[in-house]
Design a protein around this motif. Structure first.
Motif, PDB file in Angstrom:
ATOM      1  N   ALA A 103       0.832  -1.212   0.000  1.00 29.69           N
ATOM      2  CA  ALA A 103       0.000   0.000   0.000  1.00 29.69           C
ATOM      3  C   ALA A 103       0.861   1.256   0.000  1.00 29.69           C
ATOM      4  N   LEU A 104       1.978   1.215   0.722  1.00 27.95           N
ATOM      5  CA  LEU A 104       2.870   2.371   0.771  1.00 27.95           C
ATOM      6  C   LEU A 104       3.535   2.594  -0.579  1.00 27.95           C
ATOM      7  N   ILE A 105       3.947   1.531  -1.241  1.00 20.70           N
ATOM      8  CA  ILE A 105       4.529   1.665  -2.581  1.00 20.70           C
ATOM      9  C   ILE A 105       3.520   2.322  -3.522  1.00 20.70           C
ATOM     10  N   ASP A 106       2.282   1.843  -3.481  1.00 23.73           N
ATOM     11  CA  ASP A 106       1.237   2.407  -4.351  1.00 23.73           C
ATOM     12  C   ASP A 106       0.995   3.879  -4.038  1.00 23.73           C
ATOM     13  N   ALA A 107       0.954   4.218  -2.752  1.00 27.27           N
ATOM     14  CA  ALA A 107       0.711   5.610  -2.345  1.00 27.27           C
ATOM     15  C   ALA A 107       1.828   6.523  -2.825  1.00 27.27           C
ATOM     16  N   LEU A 108       3.051   6.066  -2.695  1.00 24.87           N
ATOM     17  CA  LEU A 108       4.194   6.880  -3.118  1.00 24.87           C
ATOM     18  C   LEU A 108       4.214   7.075  -4.625  1.00 24.87           C
ATOM     19  N   HIS A 109       3.872   6.038  -5.368  1.00 23.45           N
ATOM     20  CA  HIS A 109       3.784   6.185  -6.823  1.00 23.45           C
ATOM     21  C   HIS A 109       2.699   7.195  -7.192  1.00 23.45           C
ATOM     22  N   ALA A 110       1.594   7.170  -6.461  1.00 21.71           N
ATOM     23  CA  ALA A 110       0.490   8.088  -6.756  1.00 21.71           C
ATOM     24  C   ALA A 110       0.898   9.536  -6.538  1.00 21.71           C
ATOM     25  N   VAL A 111       1.536   9.835  -5.409  1.00 16.45           N
ATOM     26  CA  VAL A 111       1.916  11.232  -5.157  1.00 16.45           C
ATOM     27  C   VAL A 111       3.066  11.650  -6.064  1.00 16.45           C
ATOM     28  N   ASN A 112       3.904  10.710  -6.460  1.00 15.31           N
ATOM     29  CA  ASN A 112       4.999  11.052  -7.364  1.00 15.31           C
ATOM     30  C   ASN A 112       4.472  11.436  -8.746  1.00 15.31           C
ATOM     31  N   ALA A 113       3.364  10.829  -9.127  1.00 13.57           N
ATOM     32  CA  ALA A 113       2.778  11.103 -10.444  1.00 13.57           C
ATOM     33  C   ALA A 113       1.863  12.326 -10.436  1.00 13.57           C
ATOM     34  N   ASP A 114       1.588  12.878  -9.281  1.00 10.43           N
ATOM     35  CA  ASP A 114       0.677  14.014  -9.147  1.00 10.43           C
ATOM     36  C   ASP A 114       1.435  15.318  -9.361  1.00 10.43           C
ATOM     37  N   ASP A 115       1.158  15.994 -10.466  1.00 10.84           N
ATOM     38  CA  ASP A 115       1.870  17.235 -10.788  1.00 10.84           C
ATOM     39  C   ASP A 115       1.567  18.357  -9.797  1.00 10.84           C
ATOM     40  N   ALA A 116       0.497  18.227  -9.039  1.00 14.89           N
ATOM     41  CA  ALA A 116       0.158  19.253  -8.056  1.00 14.89           C
ATOM     42  C   ALA A 116       0.995  19.135  -6.785  1.00 14.89           C
ATOM     43  N   VAL A 117       1.710  18.024  -6.643  1.00 17.14           N
ATOM     44  CA  VAL A 117       2.532  17.783  -5.448  1.00 17.14           C
ATOM     45  C   VAL A 117       3.966  18.202  -5.727  1.00 17.14           C
ATOM     46  N   GLY A 118       4.500  19.078  -4.859  1.00 19.11           N
ATOM     47  CA  GLY A 118       5.876  19.516  -5.017  1.00 19.11           C
ATOM     48  C   GLY A 118       6.841  18.883  -4.041  1.00 19.11           C
ATOM     49  N   ALA A 119       6.326  18.390  -2.913  1.00 18.48           N
ATOM     50  CA  ALA A 119       7.171  17.764  -1.896  1.00 18.48           C
ATOM     51  C   ALA A 119       6.301  16.830  -1.070  1.00 18.48           C
ATOM     52  N   VAL A 120       6.960  15.902  -0.362  1.00 21.87           N
ATOM     53  CA  VAL A 120       6.256  14.858   0.375  1.00 21.87           C
ATOM     54  C   VAL A 120       6.770  14.816   1.810  1.00 21.87           C
ATOM     55  N   VAL A 121       5.845  14.631   2.754  1.00 22.78           N
ATOM     56  CA  VAL A 121       6.192  14.398   4.152  1.00 22.78           C
ATOM     57  C   VAL A 121       5.713  12.996   4.513  1.00 22.78           C
ATOM     58  N   LEU A 122       6.617  12.164   5.011  1.00 21.84           N
ATOM     59  CA  LEU A 122       6.292  10.800   5.439  1.00 21.84           C
ATOM     60  C   LEU A 122       6.310  10.755   6.956  1.00 21.84           C
TER      61      LEU A 122
END
Length: 263
Positions: free
Chosen positions: A37-56
């Motif tokens: 599930a975490l792999i899928d979530a990370l791929h999703a936010v990585n593909a989202d052009d509206a996301v510039g940075a990620v907090v885990l």
């Protein structure tokens, strides 16, 4: 909207995606389902052009307690002849998870709110930056289970704290608190009490400054530069810069600068 019962929560604050490990009752220990599930979530936010940075980060009082004890029990109870192959398959998925974090196109901050043990420590180390809250702690607990660090710690830890200190932390399997982690370079910043997520998101917002393409290209080279000769870094940089030269962001930025200079 994220299902509250899901293993991973994704929320958004402006350009920042907050990815939360959501097994608080298990101190966010990673089982097979959560890993996928975490792999899928990370791929999703990585593909989202509206996301510039990620907090885990982790739900509840812990960041991640490492591998789930249920998986350890299954490993011991499996037929002797299947132990090795089953472990190999699980290792492939673990390495896929760590590589996914490390190779994200966007900056990733680990907001460590509690214990980051074993694989949990490796998750934090795979991020670009680590912010530690007052309750954060870090431990490479693998030797307590008769194992070696298998989630990237053998690669990431010496790059953060040096080989000698990495050996000491791995061989002793001791737990270090947030202040020591920051002192030795394992953590980059400390957060005030009750302000960890706010501080991490504010930091993440500041990393959304540049064009996504330039950030991704820079990160892809920086991740490899320690192990490469200068000439190879120059070559990779030239290839990346040619992409930047042709980007709309570069054209618009230079045009605006030239227009301003001509006034």
């Amino acid at each position: 909207m994220t299902n509250p019962d899901s293993l991973i929560h994704i929320t958004h604050l402006d350009q920042v995606a907050i990815v939360t490990l959501n097994r608080a009752e298990k101190r966010n220990a990673i089982n097979d389902a959560m890993r996928n599930a975490l792999i899928d979530a990370l791929h999703a936010v990585n593909a989202d052009d509206a996301v510039g940075a990620v907090v885990l980060t982790g739900a509840g009082s812990g960041f991640c307690a490492g591998g789930d004890i249920g998986g350890m029990r299954e490993r011991l109870e499996a037929p002797r002849g299947k132990v090795g192959f089953n472990g190999w398959k699980r290792q492939k998925q673990t390495h896929r998870l760590i590589s996914t974090i490390y190779h994200m196109d966007k900056p990733v901050i680990a907001a460590v709110n509690g214990a980051a043990s074993g694989l949990g420590c490796d998750l934090a180390l795979a991020c670009d930056f680590i912010m530690a809250g007052p309750a954060a702690s870090f431990s490479m607990t693998y030797l307590r289970r008769g194992l070696i660090p298998d989630g990237g710690g053998l690669y990431f830890l010496p790059r953060r704290v040096g080989t000698t200190r990495a050996k000491e932390l791995i061989f002793s399997a001791r737990t270090i608190a947030a202040d020591e982690a920051e002192k030795i370079g394992l953590a980059d910043r400390l957060a005030d009490a009750d302000a960890l997520l706010d501080d991490a998101c504010a930091w993440a917002k500041s990393l959304c400054f540049g064009p996504a393409s330039a950030v991704a290209l820079s990160k892809s080279i920086l991740n490899r530069s320690v192990d490469l000769p200068l000439e190879t870094v120059f070559a990779l940089g030239s290839e990346a810069q040619s992409i930047c030269y042709a980007s709309d962001e570069h054209h618009d930025a230079v045009t605006a600068f030239l227009d301003k200079s001509s006034r």
